[in-house]
Design a protein around this motif. Structure first.
Motif, PDB file in Angstrom:
ATOM      1  N   VAL A  29      49.740  43.593  41.376  1.00  0.00           N
ATOM      2  CA  VAL A  29      49.138  44.444  40.346  1.00  0.00           C
ATOM      3  C   VAL A  29      50.035  44.494  39.111  1.00  0.00           C
ATOM      4  CG1 VAL A  29      48.263  46.743  39.803  1.00  0.00           C
ATOM      5  CG2 VAL A  29      47.907  45.788  42.085  1.00  0.00           C
ATOM      6  N   ARG A  30      51.316  44.722  39.325  1.00  0.00           N
ATOM      7  CA  ARG A  30      52.273  44.782  38.208  1.00  0.00           C
ATOM      8  C   ARG A  30      52.319  43.438  37.467  1.00  0.00           C
ATOM      9  NH1 ARG A  30      56.552  45.899  40.920  1.00  0.00           N
ATOM     10  NH2 ARG A  30      57.351  43.791  40.970  1.00  0.00           N
ATOM     11  N   ALA A  31      52.359  42.348  38.223  1.00  0.00           N
ATOM     12  CA  ALA A  31      52.424  41.026  37.603  1.00  0.00           C
ATOM     13  C   ALA A  31      51.155  40.736  36.799  1.00  0.00           C
ATOM     14  CB  ALA A  31      52.627  39.961  38.677  1.00  0.00           C
ATOM     15  N   ALA A  32      49.994  41.080  37.347  1.00  0.00           N
ATOM     16  CA  ALA A  32      48.733  40.856  36.631  1.00  0.00           C
ATOM     17  C   ALA A  32      48.693  41.662  35.337  1.00  0.00           C
ATOM     18  CB  ALA A  32      47.547  41.207  37.526  1.00  0.00           C
ATOM     19  N   ARG A  33      49.094  42.918  35.407  1.00  0.00           N
ATOM     20  CA  ARG A  33      49.116  43.756  34.193  1.00  0.00           C
ATOM     21  C   ARG A  33      49.994  43.135  33.111  1.00  0.00           C
ATOM     22  NH1 ARG A  33      49.471  48.762  37.599  1.00  0.00           N
ATOM     23  NH2 ARG A  33      51.706  48.446  37.475  1.00  0.00           N
ATOM     24  N   ALA A  34      51.179  42.700  33.487  1.00  0.00           N
ATOM     25  CA  ALA A  34      52.110  42.137  32.508  1.00  0.00           C
ATOM     26  C   ALA A  34      51.556  40.863  31.874  1.00  0.00           C
ATOM     27  CB  ALA A  34      53.462  41.859  33.170  1.00  0.00           C
ATOM     28  N   LEU A  35      51.004  39.973  32.687  1.00  0.00           N
ATOM     29  CA  LEU A  35      50.478  38.717  32.149  1.00  0.00           C
ATOM     30  C   LEU A  35      49.254  38.943  31.270  1.00  0.00           C
ATOM     31  CD1 LEU A  35      51.010  36.469  35.263  1.00  0.00           C
ATOM     32  CD2 LEU A  35      52.030  36.132  33.015  1.00  0.00           C
ATOM     33  N   VAL A  36      48.374  39.850  31.677  1.00  0.00           N
ATOM     34  CA  VAL A  36      47.189  40.156  30.862  1.00  0.00           C
ATOM     35  C   VAL A  36      47.632  40.755  29.525  1.00  0.00           C
ATOM     36  CG1 VAL A  36      45.175  41.683  30.708  1.00  0.00           C
ATOM     37  CG2 VAL A  36      45.563  40.329  32.774  1.00  0.00           C
ATOM     38  N   ARG A  37      48.527  41.706  29.570  1.00  0.00           N
ATOM     39  CA  ARG A  37      49.008  42.345  28.347  1.00  0.00           C
ATOM     40  C   ARG A  37      49.648  41.316  27.405  1.00  0.00           C
ATOM     41  NH1 ARG A  37      49.568  47.239  26.954  1.00  0.00           N
ATOM     42  NH2 ARG A  37      49.409  48.082  29.054  1.00  0.00           N
ATOM     43  N   ASP A  38      50.558  40.503  27.935  1.00  0.00           N
ATOM     44  CA  ASP A  38      51.244  39.507  27.102  1.00  0.00           C
ATOM     45  C   ASP A  38      50.261  38.504  26.504  1.00  0.00           C
ATOM     46  OD1 ASP A  38      53.601  40.782  27.783  1.00  0.00           O
ATOM     47  OD2 ASP A  38      54.272  39.205  29.170  1.00  0.00           O
ATOM     48  N   GLU A  58      42.709  47.988  38.193  1.00  0.00           N
ATOM     49  CA  GLU A  58      41.786  48.560  39.184  1.00  0.00           C
ATOM     50  C   GLU A  58      41.220  47.483  40.100  1.00  0.00           C
ATOM     51  OE1 GLU A  58      41.036  51.676  39.924  1.00  0.00           O
ATOM     52  OE2 GLU A  58      42.312  52.499  38.352  1.00  0.00           O
ATOM     53  N   LEU A  59      40.775  46.361  39.523  1.00  0.00           N
ATOM     54  CA  LEU A  59      40.142  45.313  40.335  1.00  0.00           C
ATOM     55  C   LEU A  59      41.151  44.579  41.214  1.00  0.00           C
ATOM     56  CD1 LEU A  59      37.531  43.906  37.798  1.00  0.00           C
ATOM     57  CD2 LEU A  59      37.160  45.515  39.698  1.00  0.00           C
ATOM     58  N   VAL A  60      42.344  44.322  40.709  1.00  0.00           N
ATOM     59  CA  VAL A  60      43.372  43.676  41.527  1.00  0.00           C
ATOM     60  C   VAL A  60      43.790  44.621  42.663  1.00  0.00           C
ATOM     61  CG1 VAL A  60      45.725  42.753  41.558  1.00  0.00           C
ATOM     62  CG2 VAL A  60      44.158  42.101  39.721  1.00  0.00           C
ATOM     63  N   THR A  61      43.880  45.909  42.362  1.00  0.00           N
ATOM     64  CA  THR A  61      44.197  46.886  43.407  1.00  0.00           C
ATOM     65  C   THR A  61      43.137  46.876  44.500  1.00  0.00           C
ATOM     66  OG1 THR A  61      45.428  48.290  41.878  1.00  0.00           O
ATOM     67  CG2 THR A  61      44.601  49.336  43.879  1.00  0.00           C
ATOM     68  N   PRO A 102      35.530  65.397  43.261  1.00  0.00           N
ATOM     69  CA  PRO A 102      36.703  65.807  42.480  1.00  0.00           C
ATOM     70  C   PRO A 102      38.033  65.748  43.237  1.00  0.00           C
ATOM     71  CG  PRO A 102      34.881  67.290  42.055  1.00  0.00           C
ATOM     72  CD  PRO A 102      34.446  66.370  43.169  1.00  0.00           C
ATOM     73  N   ASP A 103      38.023  65.981  44.528  1.00  0.00           N
ATOM     74  CA  ASP A 103      39.266  65.982  45.298  1.00  0.00           C
ATOM     75  C   ASP A 103      39.607  64.622  45.904  1.00  0.00           C
ATOM     76  OD1 ASP A 103      39.637  68.653  44.739  1.00  0.00           O
ATOM     77  OD2 ASP A 103      38.645  69.336  46.575  1.00  0.00           O
ATOM     78  N   ASP A 104      38.733  63.629  45.760  1.00  0.00           N
ATOM     79  CA  ASP A 104      39.001  62.301  46.312  1.00  0.00           C
ATOM     80  C   ASP A 104      40.129  61.626  45.542  1.00  0.00           C
ATOM     81  OD1 ASP A 104      36.963  62.670  48.102  1.00  0.00           O
ATOM     82  OD2 ASP A 104      35.541  61.354  47.075  1.00  0.00           O
ATOM     83  N   GLU A 105      40.995  60.941  46.273  1.00  0.00           N
ATOM     84  CA  GLU A 105      42.093  60.225  45.625  1.00  0.00           C
ATOM     85  C   GLU A 105      41.699  58.834  45.163  1.00  0.00           C
ATOM     86  OE1 GLU A 105      45.758  60.259  47.732  1.00  0.00           O
ATOM     87  OE2 GLU A 105      45.589  62.382  48.217  1.00  0.00           O
ATOM     88  N   GLY A 106      40.596  58.314  45.642  1.00  0.00           N
ATOM     89  CA  GLY A 106      40.149  56.979  45.260  1.00  0.00           C
ATOM     90  C   GLY A 106      38.657  56.966  45.027  1.00  0.00           C
ATOM     91  N   GLY A 107      38.131  55.770  44.806  1.00  0.00           N
ATOM     92  CA  GLY A 107      36.694  55.608  44.657  1.00  0.00           C
ATOM     93  C   GLY A 107      36.186  55.618  43.238  1.00  0.00           C
ATOM     94  N   ARG A 108      37.091  55.560  42.260  1.00  0.00           N
ATOM     95  CA  ARG A 108      36.661  55.610  40.866  1.00  0.00           C
ATOM     96  C   ARG A 108      36.820  54.284  40.129  1.00  0.00           C
ATOM     97  NH1 ARG A 108      38.936  60.233  42.303  1.00  0.00           N
ATOM     98  NH2 ARG A 108      37.788  62.152  41.955  1.00  0.00           N
ATOM     99  N   GLY A 109      37.403  53.293  40.764  1.00  0.00           N
ATOM    100  CA  GLY A 109      37.696  52.029  40.092  1.00  0.00           C
ATOM    101  C   GLY A 109      36.473  51.343  39.518  1.00  0.00           C
ATOM    102  N   LEU A 110      35.433  51.177  40.326  1.00  0.00           N
ATOM    103  CA  LEU A 110      34.231  50.502  39.824  1.00  0.00           C
ATOM    104  C   LEU A 110      33.480  51.369  38.824  1.00  0.00           C
ATOM    105  CD1 LEU A 110      32.898  48.686  42.997  1.00  0.00           C
ATOM    106  CD2 LEU A 110      34.075  47.703  41.026  1.00  0.00           C
ATOM    107  N   LEU A 112      34.933  53.249  36.683  1.00  0.00           N
ATOM    108  CA  LEU A 112      35.708  53.021  35.472  1.00  0.00           C
ATOM    109  C   LEU A 112      35.325  51.688  34.827  1.00  0.00           C
ATOM    110  CD1 LEU A 112      37.948  54.338  33.814  1.00  0.00           C
ATOM    111  CD2 LEU A 112      39.590  53.124  35.246  1.00  0.00           C
ATOM    112  N   VAL A 113      35.203  50.652  35.639  1.00  0.00           N
ATOM    113  CA  VAL A 113      34.800  49.335  35.125  1.00  0.00           C
ATOM    114  C   VAL A 113      33.409  49.434  34.493  1.00  0.00           C
ATOM    115  CG1 VAL A 113      34.203  46.960  35.773  1.00  0.00           C
ATOM    116  CG2 VAL A 113      36.251  48.034  36.724  1.00  0.00           C
ATOM    117  N   ALA A 114      32.477  50.104  35.173  1.00  0.00           N
ATOM    118  CA  ALA A 114      31.107  50.232  34.669  1.00  0.00           C
ATOM    119  C   ALA A 114      31.054  51.005  33.351  1.00  0.00           C
ATOM    120  CB  ALA A 114      30.224  50.907  35.717  1.00  0.00           C
ATOM    121  N   CYS A 115      31.853  52.061  33.244  1.00  0.00           N
ATOM    122  CA  CYS A 115      31.838  52.894  32.037  1.00  0.00           C
ATOM    123  C   CYS A 115      32.549  52.250  30.856  1.00  0.00           C
ATOM    124  CB  CYS A 115      32.476  54.245  32.332  1.00  0.00           C
ATOM    125  SG  CYS A 115      31.469  55.293  33.390  1.00  0.00           S
TER     126      CYS A 115
END
Length: 139
Positions: A29-38, A58-61, A102-110, A112-115
């Motif tokens: 995830v960290r490597a993908a973020r860095a390469l995409v940003r650069d 989000e998608l790599v995670t 509201p109390d879920d720790e996950g389940g928002r990635g897609l 977020l992508v859709a929005c």
């Protein structure tokens, strides 16, 4: 950089196209973020860098969480006024968009992508699936 071959580095320098493959390990995830940003900064697409990095993260995670094989990331900026980003993994099952409470720790990635994207979707391949999204480019 973790899991990035020399041939992937060479492709990343092709104008308008970049592609990388990462092992299904925590550093992906960290490597993908860095390469995409650069890469986006190199392409002069700073206005979409933050949102692209967030969505790729989000998608790599998701891939890292559910798949056990390599994770691929591709970006195309030469197909008109959009940036197309693809994240692939060997798991054939498409991701499932769900409603997070509201109390879920996950389940928002897609969600977020859709929005945040212009369009998004999934497609099956010979060896897994690809989740893709498009972002509108300025100008």
């Amino acid at each position: 950089m973790i899991g990035v071959s020399e041939s992937a580095r060479a492709l990343a320098s092709t104008p308008g196209f970049a592609e990388w493959s990462f092992p299904a390990e925590p550093g992906a995830v960290r490597a993908a973020r860095a390469l995409v940003r650069d890469t986006l900064e190199e392409w002069g697409l700073g206005s979409v860098t933050d949102v692209t990095v967030l969505l790729v993260s989000e998608l790599v995670t998701n891939s890292l969480r559910y798949a056990s094989g390599p994770i691929g990331v591709r970006m195309y900026s030469h197909a008109g006024p959009t940036l197309l980003v693809e994240v692939s993994d060997p798991l054939p099952d498409p991701p499932t968009e769900r409603v997070a409470h509201p109390d879920d720790e996950g389940g928002r990635g897609l969600q977020l992508v859709a929005c945040a994207s212009r369009r998004w979707g999934t497609r099956r391949g010979n060896t897994g699936k690809t989740v893709w999204f498009e972002l509108s480019l300025p100008g």
